[in-house]
Design an enzyme around this catalytic site. Structure first.
Site: not given
Ligand code: BGC
Length: 269
Positions: A67-68, A94, A167, A171
């Site tokens: 588990d990273v 990843n 999310y 990123k």
């Molecule tokens: C997400 C996907 C999405 C894509 C484009 C990715 O980083 O994990 O769910 O389809 O970006 O929006």
């Protein structure tokens, strides 16, 4: 096919499905010995299936449960790999997941859990990789670089994404971590880059493409007119890990069919 990664050892995190599985296959076909990482006992069978395909195609590797987001498990994965294979040449950071929610409803658990895997996991793995690269240094027979890290980012390191604030934040964080460590370790000839995938057909986003209507809607965001496949990312990862990209560090390679070109502006604005 020329074996651009021959003799090199590559750890690919989150490799029991999706992009990680595709990258593992591509790197194995390029000659690397791959460590097919997966998080928990329940994902062992899927990782073993990825490895079986690799072996059938003539590649080599092992599976590795870790588990990273857990520091002791990450340290053990690197220590085990180094004691078995001598070193690590390539890390593909990843492993990642989504925990989507409207912002007003997003729980602290959804926020923290996602960040612990997507961002802290990349930190922990990159730190162990950097330690090993610094220890080993450059071995010309292996590569011109002392080591290579490929971080799996997303178009959402630059494109805001409503309903996915955790999310997108992870990123964006990966982007600045990647650039900062690329700057810090370039003098050691350690290269650190990201891939920014757009929409790639994997389990993480299947509802966005698994019906014709959904796929047609998704294609409105993709000027190139097709949804990506994991092989698109595998090829980019092999290039970023190979000496063909020896002068490339600190950059994000978007592999997105033009999603970051903001296609909404082609007929508006
Ligand atoms: C997400 C996907 C999405 C894509 C484009 C990715 O980083 O994990 O769910 O389809 O970006 O929006």
């Amino acid at each position: 096919m020329e074996k651009k990664l021959a003799g090199q050892i590559a750890i690919i995190t989150g490799a029991s499905s999706g992009i990680g599985a595709g990258v593992s296959k591509a790197m194995a076909m390029a000659g690397a010995t791959v460590i097919v990482n997966h998080p928990v006992a329940a994902t062992e069978a899927a990782a073993a299936a990825v490895l079986a395909e690799i072996r059938e195609a003539g590649g080599t590797g092992i599976t590795c449960q870790c588990d990273v987001s857990k520091e002791d498990e990450v340290k053990k994965m690197f220590a085990d790999t180094i004691s078995r294979f001598g070193t690590v040449d390539i890390l593909v950071n990843n492993a990642g997941l989504q925990r989507d929610a409207p912002f007003q409803d997003m729980t602290l658990e959804q926020w923290n859990y996602l960040l612990s895997v997507n961002l802290t996991g990349q930190f922990l793995c990159a730190r162990e990789a950097i330690r090993e690269f610094l220890r080993r240094g450059i071995v010309p027979a292996r590569s011109r670089a002392a080591g290579k890290i490929v971080c799996m980012s997303s178009v959402h390191e630059v494109i805001p994404w409503a309903g996915h604030a955790n999310y997108a934040a992870s990123k964006g964080g990966i982007m600045m971590m990647m650039k900062s460590i690329a700057q810090e370790f370039a003098p050691h000839r350690i290269r650190v880059n990201s891939i920014g995938p757009g929409a790639i057909k994997t389990p993480i986003n299947h509802t966005a493409w698994d019906t014709p209507d959904a796929e047609a809607k998704l294609l409105e965001l993709i000027p190139y007119g097709r949804v990506g496949i994991v092989e698109d990312i595998g090829a980019a990862a092999v290039w970023l890990a190979s000496d063909d990209s020896d002068y490339v560090t600190g950059t994000t390679l978007f592999v997105d069919g033009g999603m970051t070109l903001y296609p909404g502006f082609s007929t508006n604005g």
